[in-house]
Each structure stands twice: as structure tokens, then as C-alpha cells.
Scaffold this motif. Structure first.
Motif, mmCIF file in Angstrom:
data_model
loop_
_atom_site.group_PDB
_atom_site.id
_atom_site.type_symbol
_atom_site.label_atom_id
_atom_site.label_comp_id
_atom_site.label_asym_id
_atom_site.label_seq_id
_atom_site.Cartn_x
_atom_site.Cartn_y
_atom_site.Cartn_z
ATOM 1 N N ASP A 224 15.780 -14.848 -3.089
ATOM 2 C CA ASP A 224 14.990 -14.168 -2.054
ATOM 3 C C ASP A 224 15.160 -12.658 -2.154
ATOM 4 O OD1 ASP A 224 14.077 -16.595 -0.887
ATOM 5 O OD2 ASP A 224 15.873 -16.701 0.374
ATOM 6 N N ARG A 225 16.409 -12.213 -2.327
ATOM 7 C CA ARG A 225 16.673 -10.773 -2.443
ATOM 8 C C ARG A 225 16.065 -10.204 -3.714
ATOM 9 N NH1 ARG A 225 20.940 -12.566 0.555
ATOM 10 N NH2 ARG A 225 22.140 -13.352 -1.193
ATOM 11 N N ASP A 226 16.090 -10.983 -4.792
ATOM 12 C CA ASP A 226 15.453 -10.537 -6.035
ATOM 13 C C ASP A 226 13.946 -10.366 -5.840
ATOM 14 O OD1 ASP A 226 17.899 -10.588 -7.318
ATOM 15 O OD2 ASP A 226 17.518 -12.484 -8.378
ATOM 16 N N ALA A 227 13.335 -11.293 -5.123
ATOM 17 C CA ALA A 227 11.897 -11.205 -4.854
ATOM 18 C C ALA A 227 11.588 -9.984 -3.983
ATOM 19 C CB ALA A 227 11.393 -12.480 -4.187
ATOM 20 N N LEU A 228 12.414 -9.712 -2.985
ATOM 21 C CA LEU A 228 12.237 -8.517 -2.158
ATOM 22 C C LEU A 228 12.358 -7.256 -3.011
ATOM 23 C CD1 LEU A 228 14.255 -9.443 1.062
ATOM 24 C CD2 LEU A 228 11.787 -9.080 0.904
ATOM 25 N N ARG A 229 13.350 -7.242 -3.900
ATOM 26 C CA ARG A 229 13.550 -6.077 -4.778
ATOM 27 C C ARG A 229 12.337 -5.849 -5.668
ATOM 28 N NH1 ARG A 229 17.438 -7.717 -8.118
ATOM 29 N NH2 ARG A 229 15.901 -8.129 -9.704
ATOM 30 N N GLU A 230 11.840 -6.912 -6.278
ATOM 31 C CA GLU A 230 10.690 -6.764 -7.176
ATOM 32 C C GLU A 230 9.452 -6.288 -6.431
ATOM 33 O OE1 GLU A 230 10.908 -6.722 -10.476
ATOM 34 O OE2 GLU A 230 13.042 -7.024 -10.080
ATOM 35 N N ASP A 231 9.244 -6.808 -5.226
ATOM 36 C CA ASP A 231 8.102 -6.371 -4.420
ATOM 37 C C ASP A 231 8.246 -4.896 -4.041
ATOM 38 O OD1 ASP A 231 5.670 -6.906 -2.773
ATOM 39 O OD2 ASP A 231 7.049 -6.463 -1.132
ATOM 40 N N LEU A 232 9.429 -4.504 -3.637
ATOM 41 C CA LEU A 232 9.678 -3.121 -3.249
ATOM 42 C C LEU A 232 9.532 -2.180 -4.440
ATOM 43 C CD1 LEU A 232 10.424 -1.156 -1.043
ATOM 44 C CD2 LEU A 232 12.816 -1.813 -1.341
ATOM 45 N N LEU A 233 10.038 -2.587 -5.588
ATOM 46 C CA LEU A 233 9.891 -1.763 -6.787
ATOM 47 C C LEU A 233 8.416 -1.595 -7.161
ATOM 48 C CD1 LEU A 233 12.826 -3.099 -8.992
ATOM 49 C CD2 LEU A 233 12.570 -0.757 -8.104
ATOM 50 N N ALA A 234 7.652 -2.667 -7.080
ATOM 51 C CA ALA A 234 6.225 -2.590 -7.398
ATOM 52 C C ALA A 234 5.510 -1.631 -6.447
ATOM 53 C CB ALA A 234 5.590 -3.977 -7.341
ATOM 54 N N LYS A 235 5.835 -1.697 -5.171
ATOM 55 C CA LYS A 235 5.201 -0.811 -4.196
ATOM 56 C C LYS A 235 5.615 0.637 -4.416
ATOM 57 C CE LYS A 235 4.243 -4.236 -0.719
ATOM 58 N NZ LYS A 235 4.687 -4.992 0.397
ATOM 59 N N ALA A 236 6.891 0.866 -4.679
ATOM 60 C CA ALA A 236 7.363 2.232 -4.919
ATOM 61 C C ALA A 236 6.714 2.816 -6.174
ATOM 62 C CB ALA A 236 8.887 2.250 -5.036
ATOM 63 N N ARG A 237 6.583 2.016 -7.210
ATOM 64 C CA ARG A 237 5.924 2.493 -8.438
ATOM 65 C C ARG A 237 4.447 2.786 -8.194
ATOM 66 N NH1 ARG A 237 9.333 -1.959 -11.322
ATOM 67 N NH2 ARG A 237 11.083 -0.697 -12.074
ATOM 68 N N ALA A 238 3.811 1.964 -7.372
ATOM 69 C CA ALA A 238 2.400 2.190 -7.051
ATOM 70 C C ALA A 238 2.225 3.518 -6.325
ATOM 71 C CB ALA A 238 1.859 1.034 -6.203
ATOM 72 N N VAL A 239 3.118 3.826 -5.404
ATOM 73 C CA VAL A 239 3.025 5.101 -4.684
ATOM 74 C C VAL A 239 3.304 6.263 -5.637
ATOM 75 C CG1 VAL A 239 4.070 6.519 -2.860
ATOM 76 C CG2 VAL A 239 3.524 4.110 -2.431
ATOM 77 N N ARG A 240 4.265 6.091 -6.511
ATOM 78 C CA ARG A 240 4.536 7.142 -7.505
ATOM 79 C C ARG A 240 3.309 7.406 -8.370
ATOM 80 N NH1 ARG A 240 10.331 6.392 -10.431
ATOM 81 N NH2 ARG A 240 11.588 7.350 -8.812
ATOM 82 N N ASP A 241 2.648 6.335 -8.778
ATOM 83 C CA ASP A 241 1.496 6.471 -9.676
ATOM 84 C C ASP A 241 0.243 6.966 -8.966
ATOM 85 O OD1 ASP A 241 3.126 5.508 -11.691
ATOM 86 O OD2 ASP A 241 2.255 3.476 -11.677
ATOM 87 N N ASP A 242 -0.016 6.460 -7.757
ATOM 88 C CA ASP A 242 -1.293 6.690 -7.079
ATOM 89 C C ASP A 242 -1.205 7.577 -5.850
ATOM 90 O OD1 ASP A 242 -2.098 4.688 -8.881
ATOM 91 O OD2 ASP A 242 -1.847 3.120 -7.371
ATOM 92 N N GLY A 243 -0.005 7.843 -5.348
ATOM 93 C CA GLY A 243 0.139 8.547 -4.082
ATOM 94 C C GLY A 243 0.020 7.566 -2.919
ATOM 95 N N TRP A 244 0.171 8.085 -1.720
ATOM 96 C CA TRP A 244 0.194 7.250 -0.521
ATOM 97 C C TRP A 244 -1.187 6.838 -0.026
ATOM 98 C CZ3 TRP A 244 4.111 4.700 1.337
ATOM 99 C CH2 TRP A 244 5.404 5.163 1.139
ATOM 100 N N ALA A 245 -2.216 7.591 -0.351
ATOM 101 C CA ALA A 245 -3.526 7.469 0.300
ATOM 102 C C ALA A 245 -3.989 6.035 0.539
ATOM 103 C CB ALA A 245 -4.571 8.243 -0.479
ATOM 104 N N GLY A 246 -4.149 5.258 -0.479
ATOM 105 C CA GLY A 246 -4.647 3.899 -0.308
ATOM 106 C C GLY A 246 -3.632 2.928 0.252
ATOM 107 N N HIS A 247 -2.380 3.183 0.001
ATOM 108 C CA HIS A 247 -1.338 2.220 0.364
ATOM 109 C C HIS A 247 -0.956 2.265 1.835
ATOM 110 C CE1 HIS A 247 -1.044 1.365 -3.844
ATOM 111 N NE2 HIS A 247 -0.801 2.629 -4.106
#
Length: 115
Positions: free
Chosen positions: A19-42
Motif C-alpha cells: 500500500d505504501r509503495d503504491a502511495l509512493r508511486e502515485d505521489l512520484l508520478a504527480k510530483a513529476r507531472a507538476v515538474r514537467d507541466d506546472g500546476w495549472a492543469g493539476h
């Protein structure tokens, strides 16, 4: 004594390492998305709690302030997601050291943004 039925809350949830691994992977994906695209859409797409967690991982104090969040509020809330209600409460009582360590590992996995 009342004849009212006692509420059965069910079995307490005890998150696993998976469960914690799944939370980590989801959080990493979201953080990378913000790094790549900025906050606007997210920001419009994610609930405020998720935005706060991602902002915390990215060290985005401006977004945290806009949400009226800080390290303490994010960690306190997320401890239960990581360790369940009882485990989260115990981590709160000892200063959220396990939750902080988990977030440190997430930040390490995220690495530094590309220059």
C-alpha cells in the motif's frame, strides 16, 4: 439499557508495504507531472489534500500557503494513510518520525529537477 444496535465499524485498516509503495508511486508520478507541466492543469484536477502533499514533496511553500497548509498539517494527515489510524496516531505522538522518513525517501526517489 437501550435496545439500540451497536455500530460495527469493521476491521481497522492496516496499510501494508505494498500500500505504501503504491502511495509512493502515485505521489512520484504527480510530483513529476507538476515538474514537467506546472500546476495549472493539476490543481483543478486533484483534491486540495493531494495538491498539498505534492506541494510538500516539491517544497512549494507558495502553494502550501495558498492552501493554508504547512509541514505539520500535511504530515499529520498523511500518517494515517501510511500507517492506519492507530499507527498514524502513534507516529504523531512520537513526532511523525516515520512519516518524515517516508517523505524523505520519496524526495530522494524524485531526485533533483533537471537543470
Amino acid at each position: 439499557m437501550s435496545d439500540a444496535k451497536r455500530i460495527a465499524w469493521g476491521k481497522p485498516r492496516h496499510p501494508t508495504d505494498a500500500d505504501r509503495d503504491a502511495l509512493r508511486e502515485d505521489l512520484l508520478a504527480k510530483a513529476r507531472a507538476v515538474r514537467d507541466d506546472g500546476w495549472a492543469g493539476h490543481r483543478a484536477e486533484w483534491p486540495a489534500g493531494q495538491v498539498a502533499v505534492v506541494a510538500y514533496v516539491l517544497g512549494d511553500a507558495e502553494v502550501l500557503a495558498e492552501l493554508e497548509e504547512n509541514e505539520s498539517t500535511v504530515l499529520s494527515r498523511y500518517a494515517a494513510d501510511l500507517f492506519g489510524f492507530v499507527g498514524g496516531r502513534k507516529d504523531n505522538e512520537k513526532g511523525l518520525v516515520d512519516t518524515q522518513a517516508w517523505f524523505d525517501a520519496v524526495r530522494k526517489a524524485l531526485g533533483n529537477p533537471a537543470s
